[in-house]
Enzyme design. Structure first.
Site, PDB file in Angstrom:
ATOM      1  N   SER A   1     -24.167  54.506  59.024  1.00 37.06           N
ATOM      2  CA  SER A   1     -24.789  55.554  57.601  1.00 37.06           C
ATOM      3  C   SER A   1     -22.683  55.394  57.101  1.00 37.06           C
ATOM      4  O   SER A   1     -21.612  55.059  57.690  1.00 37.06           O
ATOM      5  CB  SER A   1     -23.735  57.111  57.839  1.00 37.06           C
ATOM      6  OG  SER A   1     -23.926  57.548  56.755  1.00 37.06           O
TER       7      SER A   1
ATOM      8  N   PRO B   1     -31.904  57.260  64.377  1.00 38.56           N
ATOM      9  CA  PRO B   1     -30.751  57.767  63.601  1.00 38.56           C
ATOM     10  C   PRO B   1     -29.880  57.012  63.487  1.00 38.56           C
ATOM     11  O   PRO B   1     -29.377  56.032  63.772  1.00 38.56           O
ATOM     12  CB  PRO B   1     -30.300  58.575  65.279  1.00 38.56           C
ATOM     13  CG  PRO B   1     -31.265  58.624  66.377  1.00 38.56           C
ATOM     14  CD  PRO B   1     -31.700  57.569  66.028  1.00 38.56           C
ATOM     15  N   CYS B   2     -29.176  57.310  62.190  1.00 37.99           N
ATOM     16  CA  CYS B   2     -28.562  56.057  61.584  1.00 37.99           C
ATOM     17  C   CYS B   2     -27.321  56.751  61.252  1.00 37.99           C
ATOM     18  O   CYS B   2     -26.111  55.750  60.804  1.00 37.99           O
ATOM     19  CB  CYS B   2     -28.760  56.475  59.819  1.00 37.99           C
ATOM     20  SG  CYS B   2     -29.183  58.100  58.793  1.00 37.99           S
ATOM     21  N   GLN B   3     -26.809  57.617  62.057  1.00 34.98           N
ATOM     22  CA  GLN B   3     -24.935  58.112  61.846  1.00 34.98           C
ATOM     23  C   GLN B   3     -24.405  57.052  62.585  1.00 34.98           C
ATOM     24  O   GLN B   3     -23.077  56.906  62.151  1.00 34.98           O
ATOM     25  CB  GLN B   3     -24.779  59.162  63.184  1.00 34.98           C
ATOM     26  CG  GLN B   3     -25.609  60.385  62.917  1.00 34.98           C
ATOM     27  CD  GLN B   3     -26.991  60.566  63.483  1.00 34.98           C
ATOM     28  OE1 GLN B   3     -26.624  59.560  63.627  1.00 34.98           O
ATOM     29  NE2 GLN B   3     -27.226  61.948  63.728  1.00 34.98           N
TER      30      GLN B   3
END
Length: 220
Positions: free
Chosen positions: A41, A36-38
């Site tokens: 980001s 996941p890139c949260q």
């Protein structure tokens, strides 16, 4: 050894699985994933710039590496947003590369834009290839389409952009724009109450024909 929670969990599960298969270990050809890139980001205003791996949102990258370390696949392919090499001076991108090297993988990183392969959007992404020493490290596919360029890659990683040899004349397919993707959609009024609408005209581009084939259940 990472010896994290995931690694220990895999150890316990591996014992039961290999016993049921009658093998000493599981032979894995490839692991593909996109942590996941949260946590990195640009839309996240609360990113941990000082120590990105202390952010819970970024720990899945460590978990991914634990899985690679435990299963020791022949090949590894990991995808992420370009922020992985932009945020905090590329801390997490450098971590991913160094961890794979530490695990005795050949490593290659490439920046690829979806628009360069026939999609009507730019969408640049970072891809990390890993291959065991006795395997051939895969190359990235070269661009097939022209595209609208955007400056999103840090200077120190520019050489990782996947492209044709500089100065070589290549005849690429025409770039696809938003119009090529949605110009065949029916008009929607302010008070439209339908959730699903039928097309009211024929596809105008090859991309639209392709999308309709998928929608109608056509198999690649």
């Amino acid at each position: 050894m990472l010896e994290g929670f995931c690694y220990k969990w895999l150890q316990s599960k591996n014992s039961a699985l290999t016993s049921s298969l009658g093998k000493d270990k599981i032979d894995v050809d490839a692991i593909c994933g996109g942590p996941p890139c949260q946590g990195i980001s640009g839309f996240n205003r609360f990113r941990n710039k000082d120590n990105p791996l202390q952010d819970e949102k970024n720990k899945q990258l460590q978990v991914f590496m634990e899985i690679v370390e435990f299963l020791k696949p022949k090949f590894v392919l990991m995808e992420s947003v370009v922020d992985i090499v932009k945020f905090a001076e590329g801390y997490l991108g450098r971590y991913a590369l160094s961890k794979l090297i530490h695990l005795n993988y050949q490593v290659r990183m490439g920046m690829m834009a979806a628009g360069a392969y026939g999609l009507p959007q730019f969408r640049m992404r970072a891809f990390f290839w890993g291959a065991r020493p006795n395997q051939k490290l895969p190359q990235y596919p070269l661009p097939t389409h022209d595209l609208v360029l955007r400056d999103v890659i840090p200077v120190e990683f520019e050489m990782s952009t996947v492209g044709w040899e500089e100065g070589k004349k290549i005849e690429l397919e025409k770039k696809l724009l938003l119009e090529d993707a949605i110009s065949d959609l029916p008009s929607v009024g302010n008070y439209e109450d339908k959730d699903v609408m039928d097309y009211d005209n024929d596809p105008k581009t090859e991309f639209q024909r392709f999308i309709r084939l998928i929608r109608e259940g056509w198999k690649l």
